[in-house]
Design an enzyme around this catalytic site. Structure first.
Site, PDB file in Angstrom:
ATOM      1  N   HIS A   1       0.839  -1.207   0.000  1.00  0.00           N
ATOM      2  CA  HIS A   1       0.000   0.000   0.000  1.00  0.00           C
ATOM      3  C   HIS A   1       0.876   1.261   0.000  1.00  0.00           C
TER       4      HIS A   1
ATOM      5  N   ASP B   1       6.696  20.732 -27.066  1.00  0.00           N
ATOM      6  CA  ASP B   1       6.859  19.447 -26.376  1.00  0.00           C
ATOM      7  C   ASP B   1       7.921  19.640 -25.298  1.00  0.00           C
TER       8      ASP B   1
ATOM      9  N   TRP C   1       7.325   0.748   3.598  1.00  0.00           N
ATOM     10  CA  TRP C   1       7.767   1.426   2.376  1.00  0.00           C
ATOM     11  C   TRP C   1       9.189   1.965   2.509  1.00  0.00           C
TER      12      TRP C   1
ATOM     13  N   SER D   1      13.374   6.264 -13.406  1.00  0.00           N
ATOM     14  CA  SER D   1      12.402   6.924 -14.271  1.00  0.00           C
ATOM     15  C   SER D   1      12.173   8.371 -13.831  1.00  0.00           C
ATOM     16  N   SER D   2      11.989   8.567 -12.522  1.00  0.00           N
ATOM     17  CA  SER D   2      11.700   9.931 -12.049  1.00  0.00           C
ATOM     18  C   SER D   2      12.919  10.837 -12.202  1.00  0.00           C
TER      19      SER D   2
ATOM     20  N   HIS E   1      12.206  12.640   2.753  1.00  0.00           N
ATOM     21  CA  HIS E   1      11.585  13.908   3.131  1.00  0.00           C
ATOM     22  C   HIS E   1      11.320  14.810   1.917  1.00  0.00           C
TER      23      HIS E   1
ATOM     24  N   GLU F   1      10.791  13.973  -0.904  1.00  0.00           N
ATOM     25  CA  GLU F   1       9.729  13.306  -1.656  1.00  0.00           C
ATOM     26  C   GLU F   1       8.338  13.847  -1.306  1.00  0.00           C
TER      27      GLU F   1
ATOM     28  N   TYR G   1       7.557  16.689  -0.404  1.00  0.00           N
ATOM     29  CA  TYR G   1       7.363  18.013  -1.032  1.00  0.00           C
ATOM     30  C   TYR G   1       7.324  17.903  -2.548  1.00  0.00           C
TER      31      TYR G   1
ATOM     32  N   SER H   1      -3.083  26.869  -7.094  1.00  0.00           N
ATOM     33  CA  SER H   1      -2.777  28.218  -7.553  1.00  0.00           C
ATOM     34  C   SER H   1      -3.375  28.506  -8.928  1.00  0.00           C
TER      35      SER H   1
ATOM     36  N   HIS I   1      14.359  14.518  10.921  1.00  0.00           N
ATOM     37  CA  HIS I   1      13.195  14.433  11.818  1.00  0.00           C
ATOM     38  C   HIS I   1      12.473  13.089  11.701  1.00  0.00           C
ATOM     39  N   HIS I   2      12.824  12.285  10.699  1.00  0.00           N
ATOM     40  CA  HIS I   2      12.204  10.951  10.601  1.00  0.00           C
ATOM     41  C   HIS I   2      12.848   9.948  11.537  1.00  0.00           C
TER      42      HIS I   2
ATOM     43  N   THR J   1       4.812  27.860   3.928  1.00  0.00           N
ATOM     44  CA  THR J   1       3.529  27.195   3.665  1.00  0.00           C
ATOM     45  C   THR J   1       2.382  28.121   4.075  1.00  0.00           C
TER      46      THR J   1
ATOM     47  N   LYS K   1       1.624  30.635   1.516  1.00  0.00           N
ATOM     48  CA  LYS K   1       0.782  30.110   0.446  1.00  0.00           C
ATOM     49  C   LYS K   1      -0.682  30.107   0.843  1.00  0.00           C
TER      50      LYS K   1
ATOM     51  N   ARG L   1       1.747   2.051  14.778  1.00  0.00           N
ATOM     52  CA  ARG L   1       1.511   1.765  13.368  1.00  0.00           C
ATOM     53  C   ARG L   1       1.890   0.316  13.073  1.00  0.00           C
TER      54      ARG L   1
HETATM   55  C1  HEA Z   1       2.613  15.419   1.278  1.00  0.00           C
HETATM   56  C2  HEA Z   1       3.066  14.920   2.339  1.00  0.00           C
HETATM   57  C3  HEA Z   1       3.558  15.603   3.575  1.00  0.00           C
HETATM   58  C4  HEA Z   1       3.642  16.949   3.893  1.00  0.00           C
HETATM   59  C5  HEA Z   1       3.248  18.149   3.058  1.00  0.00           C
HETATM   60  C6  HEA Z   1       4.208  17.008   5.221  1.00  0.00           C
HETATM   61  C7  HEA Z   1       4.450  18.208   5.877  1.00  0.00           C
HETATM   62  C8  HEA Z   1       5.055  18.296   7.122  1.00  0.00           C
HETATM   63  N1  HEA Z   1       5.494  17.250   7.912  1.00  0.00           N
HETATM   64 FE1  HEA Z   1       5.237  15.263   7.522  1.00  0.00          FE
HETATM   65  N2  HEA Z   1       5.284  13.324   6.955  1.00  0.00           N
HETATM   66  C9  HEA Z   1       4.812  12.786   5.777  1.00  0.00           C
HETATM   67  C10 HEA Z   1       4.201  13.485   4.748  1.00  0.00           C
HETATM   68  C11 HEA Z   1       4.075  14.875   4.710  1.00  0.00           C
HETATM   69  N3  HEA Z   1       4.443  15.749   5.696  1.00  0.00           N
HETATM   70  C12 HEA Z   1       5.009  11.358   5.739  1.00  0.00           C
HETATM   71  C13 HEA Z   1       4.610  10.423   4.611  1.00  0.00           C
HETATM   72  C14 HEA Z   1       5.631  11.018   6.949  1.00  0.00           C
HETATM   73  C15 HEA Z   1       5.971   9.649   7.524  1.00  0.00           C
HETATM   74  C16 HEA Z   1       6.768   8.709   6.778  1.00  0.00           C
HETATM   75  C17 HEA Z   1       6.888   7.408   7.498  1.00  0.00           C
HETATM   76  O1  HEA Z   1       7.442   7.355   8.618  1.00  0.00           O
HETATM   77  O2  HEA Z   1       6.421   6.394   6.943  1.00  0.00           O
HETATM   78  C18 HEA Z   1       5.800  12.278   7.668  1.00  0.00           C
HETATM   79  C19 HEA Z   1       6.453  12.368   8.910  1.00  0.00           C
HETATM   80  C20 HEA Z   1       6.774  13.545   9.530  1.00  0.00           C
HETATM   81  C21 HEA Z   1       7.641  13.622  10.664  1.00  0.00           C
HETATM   82  C22 HEA Z   1       8.357  12.442  11.342  1.00  0.00           C
HETATM   83  C23 HEA Z   1       7.634  11.968  12.508  1.00  0.00           C
HETATM   84  C24 HEA Z   1       8.098  10.622  12.998  1.00  0.00           C
HETATM   85  O3  HEA Z   1       8.517   9.771  12.214  1.00  0.00           O
HETATM   86  O4  HEA Z   1       8.018  10.426  14.220  1.00  0.00           O
HETATM   87  C25 HEA Z   1       7.704  14.960  11.007  1.00  0.00           C
HETATM   88  C26 HEA Z   1       8.491  15.492  12.147  1.00  0.00           C
HETATM   89  O5  HEA Z   1       8.920  16.565  12.143  1.00  0.00           O
HETATM   90  C27 HEA Z   1       6.884  15.701  10.051  1.00  0.00           C
HETATM   91  C28 HEA Z   1       6.702  17.078  10.033  1.00  0.00           C
HETATM   92  C29 HEA Z   1       6.073  17.788   9.004  1.00  0.00           C
HETATM   93  C30 HEA Z   1       5.976  19.246   8.957  1.00  0.00           C
HETATM   94  C31 HEA Z   1       6.456  20.199   9.988  1.00  0.00           C
HETATM   95  C32 HEA Z   1       5.353  19.549   7.771  1.00  0.00           C
HETATM   96  C33 HEA Z   1       5.090  20.954   7.250  1.00  0.00           C
HETATM   97  O6  HEA Z   1       5.406  21.058   5.874  1.00  0.00           O
HETATM   98  C34 HEA Z   1       3.673  21.379   7.446  1.00  0.00           C
HETATM   99  C35 HEA Z   1       3.496  22.845   7.108  1.00  0.00           C
HETATM  100  C36 HEA Z   1       2.071  23.314   7.143  1.00  0.00           C
HETATM  101  C37 HEA Z   1       1.483  24.031   8.132  1.00  0.00           C
HETATM  102  C38 HEA Z   1       2.210  24.375   9.372  1.00  0.00           C
HETATM  103  C39 HEA Z   1       0.031  24.474   8.036  1.00  0.00           C
HETATM  104  C40 HEA Z   1      -0.191  25.772   7.305  1.00  0.00           C
HETATM  105  C41 HEA Z   1       0.548  26.928   7.850  1.00  0.00           C
HETATM  106  C42 HEA Z   1      -0.018  28.032   8.414  1.00  0.00           C
HETATM  107  C43 HEA Z   1      -1.477  28.228   8.489  1.00  0.00           C
HETATM  108  C44 HEA Z   1       0.882  29.111   8.903  1.00  0.00           C
HETATM  109  C45 HEA Z   1       1.021  29.259  10.376  1.00  0.00           C
HETATM  110  C46 HEA Z   1       1.750  28.157  11.049  1.00  0.00           C
HETATM  111  C47 HEA Z   1       3.017  28.154  11.490  1.00  0.00           C
HETATM  112  C48 HEA Z   1       3.996  29.235  11.200  1.00  0.00           C
HETATM  113  C49 HEA Z   1       3.526  27.011  12.309  1.00  0.00           C
HETATM  114  N4  HEA Z   1       6.340  14.806   9.175  1.00  0.00           N
HETATM  115  C1  HEM Z   2      -7.486   6.652   0.354  1.00  0.00           C
HETATM  116  C2  HEM Z   2      -7.536   6.230   1.557  1.00  0.00           C
HETATM  117  C3  HEM Z   2      -6.401   5.618   2.337  1.00  0.00           C
HETATM  118  C4  HEM Z   2      -6.566   4.800   3.394  1.00  0.00           C
HETATM  119  C5  HEM Z   2      -7.907   4.338   3.976  1.00  0.00           C
HETATM  120  C6  HEM Z   2      -5.255   4.419   3.865  1.00  0.00           C
HETATM  121  C7  HEM Z   2      -5.019   3.565   4.925  1.00  0.00           C
HETATM  122  C8  HEM Z   2      -3.779   3.183   5.389  1.00  0.00           C
HETATM  123  C9  HEM Z   2      -3.541   2.249   6.448  1.00  0.00           C
HETATM  124  C10 HEM Z   2      -4.618   1.508   7.200  1.00  0.00           C
HETATM  125  C11 HEM Z   2      -2.199   2.142   6.626  1.00  0.00           C
HETATM  126  C12 HEM Z   2      -1.468   1.282   7.637  1.00  0.00           C
HETATM  127  C13 HEM Z   2      -1.330   2.009   8.907  1.00  0.00           C
HETATM  128  C14 HEM Z   2      -0.532   1.256   9.916  1.00  0.00           C
HETATM  129  O1  HEM Z   2       0.711   1.228   9.812  1.00  0.00           O
HETATM  130  O2  HEM Z   2      -1.138   0.711  10.847  1.00  0.00           O
HETATM  131  C15 HEM Z   2      -1.584   3.018   5.678  1.00  0.00           C
HETATM  132  C16 HEM Z   2      -0.221   3.201   5.556  1.00  0.00           C
HETATM  133  C17 HEM Z   2       0.357   4.024   4.598  1.00  0.00           C
HETATM  134  N1  HEM Z   2      -0.302   4.777   3.648  1.00  0.00           N
HETATM  135 FE1  HEM Z   2      -2.287   4.905   3.380  1.00  0.00          FE
HETATM  136  N2  HEM Z   2      -4.317   5.041   3.096  1.00  0.00           N
HETATM  137  C18 HEM Z   2      -4.961   5.780   2.140  1.00  0.00           C
HETATM  138  C19 HEM Z   2      -4.372   6.551   1.171  1.00  0.00           C
HETATM  139  C20 HEM Z   2      -3.009   6.751   1.029  1.00  0.00           C
HETATM  140  C21 HEM Z   2      -2.388   7.593   0.038  1.00  0.00           C
HETATM  141  C22 HEM Z   2      -3.141   8.399  -1.024  1.00  0.00           C
HETATM  142  C23 HEM Z   2      -1.046   7.513   0.243  1.00  0.00           C
HETATM  143  C24 HEM Z   2       0.104   8.183  -0.501  1.00  0.00           C
HETATM  144  C25 HEM Z   2       0.063   8.743  -1.651  1.00  0.00           C
HETATM  145  C26 HEM Z   2      -0.817   6.615   1.349  1.00  0.00           C
HETATM  146  C27 HEM Z   2       0.420   6.283   1.856  1.00  0.00           C
HETATM  147  C28 HEM Z   2       0.650   5.434   2.901  1.00  0.00           C
HETATM  148  C29 HEM Z   2       1.968   5.111   3.414  1.00  0.00           C
HETATM  149  C30 HEM Z   2       3.300   5.651   2.882  1.00  0.00           C
HETATM  150  C31 HEM Z   2       1.777   4.218   4.469  1.00  0.00           C
HETATM  151  C32 HEM Z   2       2.870   3.621   5.333  1.00  0.00           C
HETATM  152  C33 HEM Z   2       3.231   2.275   4.892  1.00  0.00           C
HETATM  153  C34 HEM Z   2       4.249   1.711   5.824  1.00  0.00           C
HETATM  154  O3  HEM Z   2       3.978   1.668   7.036  1.00  0.00           O
HETATM  155  O4  HEM Z   2       5.322   1.343   5.348  1.00  0.00           O
HETATM  156  N3  HEM Z   2      -2.029   6.172   1.800  1.00  0.00           N
HETATM  157  N4  HEM Z   2      -2.566   3.652   4.926  1.00  0.00           N
HETATM  158 CU   LIG Z   3       9.853  14.636   6.641  1.00  0.00          CU
END
Ligand code: HEA
Ligand code: HEM
Ligand SMILES: [Cu+2]
Length: 709
Positions: free
Chosen positions: A119, A148, A183, A213-214, A297, A299, A301, A312, A346-347, A372, A375, A494
């Site tokens: 998933h 193109d 993942w 590819s990317s 990380h 990724e 963004y 936008s 931070h991860h 952010t 925006k 999780r």
């Molecule tokens: C599109 C995906 C996406 C985006 C945009 C973000 C955005 C952010 N993420 Fe997230 N993050 C993930 C996807 C994303 N994250 C994923 C997938 C993981 C886990 C991966 C894994 O472990 O499997 C993760 C995990 C993750 C962690 C690790 C936690 C852990 O493993 O224990 C942290 C810790 O700092 C974090 C922080 C943030 C912060 C600070 C932002 C910031 O960019 C957010 C900024 C936005 C705002 C703050 C709101 C709008 C702002 C305002 C209204 C202005 C006023 C506010 C302030 C000035 C504070 N993220």
């Molecule tokens: C559409 C509805 C979605 C549901 C209901 C859903 C649900 C879940 C659930 C149940 C898990 C497992 C949580 C656990 O660890 O216990 C999970 C993990 C995850 N999901 Fe989703 N998800 C959705 C969409 C998405 C999308 C759109 C993305 C990314 C584009 C995404 C990315 C992930 C990732 C990266 C994990 C972590 C996998 C891991 O632990 O390695 N999910 N999701």
């Molecule tokens: Cu991050």
């Protein structure tokens, strides 16, 4: 010759069906069902293509095409197919966790492990990435007035490599198994000692294909922005979506290299006994964590920036105003892209650095909140005092603003190392990232899909069904993920296959219901496209600009011709198309038509993709002869192509003139229509002469849409 030389590690019981026969259980039954769906699906597609005689058109018009628009559409189709699989997996995981209260549930732990891994891997690499790549491919060249991308063949090869990766993940449902390592695939768990099967190898090669590819896409799109802009299109006149494409591409350029390095090193560890990540033998597991998140990380963004780009474009169009704070949005995009490389740690706050290091990375992370926020305020100020049309993409946007801020704030909480020690790897984290990805990326892409669909296919999507989908998605996400914040704080972790805390039960039940609502929303989107196709006559919008939009892609016919622009546009302002419509100078004939050269179709890319698929499959199963054949085959095709001198065809000026003048005449003769009246419910049926615009617009279809509201 013995079996191993020919078939490597493949055995009869590598097939999923063997497991179900030998050892019948609920888990095996689910695996059996999934394998059957893949096989029956493949048979159904092949039969359909054969019966309808679609093989030749599919090959000629699509698979061999080098047109960025068709490649973009194919990326999106691939993403949609993979989305359906990963969505079903999400629902299955939810039902397992609900069923597993104080018992094992119906899935074996190993099977559950494969589910969250596929998933997560699919959603990131084979849904979100191809979906945004599709959007960027289709739209950016049109927005900057190009014919193109800079390297069309490279573009086609990128698509085919991603497709090969996706096919590999699908194959693992039938032959063998997938990784259970999540993942992020941390060693030592994903090393040979703890994961001796082929699952991790499937993960490695699927992700490597996607990563290469990317990287190629990134080179291509970055070069396109720098090389292919039309006269007068300075960087600061580019539409915001093109800006976010540029920044996401630069991120991809730098972020995917560490990922390719990490997967390659893991492969070396597994295949030839290197010890990069084995602490006991002088390696270091933390090297993997650093490399992976140096990719992981940025990724997130890479995914969110193009989604910001979609907003936008959507917000100014449906607010009938210029984008507020264009420059600040550009700088915020660049700022987010830059800072995103400084926060990866931070991860793994919990993995042994000193407090000082954690604090530095924590503060860097929080800083991203500032651009952010810029925006968010810019979008809100764009809406302020605008004449807002509440059509579906706009509903998604307003929902996004509210829900995304909550998700962003939970990100800021996680960025505080002391908080993170409590909730790292809990369901709070799962809620955070779905909170960013679903409203932020997925729903933005749904909004973009509805918005740009008429551009791509020449007819609009049914508005009423789109709204129904929205009204499933909106509460669906909240119900599916907000409960996880609560039980995550209470300690639910999780990737848990079963649990026994009674407090969690109602929350898991609500989460299940929410997931089903999301599934229902997807159902509505499917119905929507079918119904709209049937009603395509009424919904037709061939004249290019059904929303009264602002950027260059809307100035051509829908669908746009192969060459995009009969004569390259000349731009002297931002939002010039909108301005020209305002003062009545849009749709002028160009002063001169010139012959243009476009690339002929080429079978290079599908052949390279096929060879890469063979190579990757062979590596998974240790079938060395096939691996050599695949590798050599891919290079042979590329070398052969370099000898082909007949790659271009000419489109004569006379054809361009005939086609373009026919389009322009049709636009000029179309009756003026008031779009504001159509789309805003409060204006429905009222005459508002000051809102009526004399601008040409597509005939037909408007009444049907108005009646639907
Ligand atoms: C599109 C995906 C996406 C985006 C945009 C973000 C955005 C952010 N993420 Fe997230 N993050 C993930 C996807 C994303 N994250 C994923 C997938 C993981 C886990 C991966 C894994 O472990 O499997 C993760 C995990 C993750 C962690 C690790 C936690 C852990 O493993 O224990 C942290 C810790 O700092 C974090 C922080 C943030 C912060 C600070 C932002 C910031 O960019 C957010 C900024 C936005 C705002 C703050 C709101 C709008 C702002 C305002 C209204 C202005 C006023 C506010 C302030 C000035 C504070 N993220
Ligand atoms: C559409 C509805 C979605 C549901 C209901 C859903 C649900 C879940 C659930 C149940 C898990 C497992 C949580 C656990 O660890 O216990 C999970 C993990 C995850 N999901 Fe989703 N998800 C959705 C969409 C998405 C999308 C759109 C993305 C990314 C584009 C995404 C990315 C992930 C990732 C990266 C994990 C972590 C996998 C891991 O632990 O390695 N999910 N999701
Ligand atoms: Cu991050």
């Amino acid at each position: 010759m013995n079996w191993d030389t020919v078939f490597g590690k493949l055995r009869w019981d590598s097939f999923v069906f063997a497991g179900a026969i030998e050892n019948p259980s609920a888990s095996e039954f689910v695996a059996f069902g999934a394998g059957s769906i893949v096989i029956l699906g493949a048979i159904a597609v092949v039969t359909l293509l054969s019966v309808m005689g679609w093989w030749v058109p599919l090959w000629k018009n699509w698979l061999t095409s080098l047109d960025h628009k068709k490649i973009g559409v194919m990326y999106i189709v691939l993403a949609i197919i993979m989305f359906l699989r990963a969505l079903i997996e999400a629902a299955v995981m939810r039902s397992q966790q609900l069923a597993a209260y104080d018992g094992p549930g119906y899935l074996a732990p190993d099977h559950f492990g494969q589910l969250f891994t596929t998933h997560g891997t699919i959603m990131i690499f084979f849904v979100a990435m191809p979906m945004i790549t599709g959007f960027m491919n289709y739209l950016m060249p049109l927005q900057i007035g190009a014919r193109d991308v800079t390297f069309p063949l490279l573009n086609a090869i990128s698509l085919m490599l991603t497709t090969a990766g996706a096919i590999l993940v699908m194959a693992s449902l039938v032959i063998g198994e997938f990784s259970t390592g999540g993942w992020s695939a941390y060693p030592p768990y994903t090393g040979l000692e703890f994961s001796p099967g082929v699952g991790v190898d499937y993960w490695i090669w699927a992700v490597t294909l996607s990563s290469i590819s990317s990287t190629m896409t990134a080179i291509n799109l970055t070069a396109t922005v720098y090389k292919n802009r039309c006269p007068g299109m300075t960087l600061m006149r580019m539409p915001l979506f093109s800006w976010t494409t540029l920044c996401a591409s630069v991120l991809m350029l730098f972020a995917l290299a560490p990922l390719t390095a990490a997967t390659s090193m893991l492969a070396l560890d597994r295949y030839v006994g290197f010890k990069f990540f084995t602490n006991a033998d002088g390696g270091n597991m933390m090297n993997y964590a650093n490399l992976f998140w140096l990719f992981g990380h940025p990724e997130v963004y890479i995914l969110i920036l193009p989604a910001y780009g979609v907003w936008s474009e959507v917000v100014p169009t449906f607010s009938a105003k210029n984008l507020y704070g264009y420059r600040s949005l550009v700088y915020a995009t660049i700022g987010i892209a830059f800072v995103s490389f400084l926060v990866w740690l931070h991860h793994f706050f919990t993995m042994g650095q000193s407090a000082g290091v954690n604090v530095a990375f924590g503060i860097a992370t929080m800083i991203i909140g500032i651009p952010t926020g810029v925006k968010v305020y810019d979008w809100m100020l764009t809406m302020y005092r605008g004449r807002i049309r509440f059509s579906t993409p706009m509903l998604f946007h307003i929902y996004f603003i509210v829900v995304f801020i909550i998700g962003g704030m939970t990100g800021i909480l996680l960025a505080n190392p002391t908080v993170d020690f409590q909730v790292h790897n809990s369901l709070f984290l799962v809620a955070h990232f779905h909170n960013m990805i679903i409203p932020g990326v997925l729903y933005a892409l749904f909004a973009g899909y509805i918005f740009w669909f008429p551009k791509v296919f020449g007819f609009r999507l049914d508005e009423r069904l789109g709204r129904r989908a929205f009204w499933c998605f909106a509460p669906g996400f909240i119900l599916a993920f907000f409960p996880l914040y609560i039980i995550g704080l209470a300690g639910a972790t999780r990737r848990t296959v079963s649990w026994s805390e009674p407090f969690y039960l109602p929350y898991f039940a609500v989460a299940m219901f929410g997931a089903l609502l999301i599934v229902a929303g997807v159902g509505y989107l499917i119905v929507q496209v079918v119904v709209s196709y049937r009603n395509r006559e009424q919904l037709a919008a061939p004249l290019g600009d059904p929303w009264d939009a602002r950027s260059l892609e809307w100035s051509t016919a829908s669908p746009p011709p192969e060459y995009n622009f009969a004569a390259l546009p000349v731009v002297d302002a931002r939002d010039m198309f909108a301005e020209e419509k305002e003062n009545g100078t849009a749709y002028r004939s160009p002063t001169v038509y010139e012959d243009i050269e476009v690339l002929r179709n080429s079978m290079t890319a599908p052949l390279v993709g096929l060879a890469a698929l063979a190579l990757a499959f062979a590596l998974v199963w240790h079938i060395w002869w096939l691996a050599i054949l695949g590798f050599a085959g891919a290079w042979a095709v590329i070398i052969a192509r370099s000898f082909n001198t007949n790659t271009m065809k000419v489109i004569p000026a006379a054809t361009l003139r005939a086609e373009n003048e026919a389009f322009l005449t049709a636009v000029r003769n179309a009756p003026g229509v008031d779009r504001d009246l159509e789309f805003s419910p409060q204006n429905k049926g009222k005459a508002a002469p000051d809102l009526v615009q004399e601008r040409p617009a597509p005939a037909g279809g408007h009444q049907a849409l108005g009646a639907a509201l």
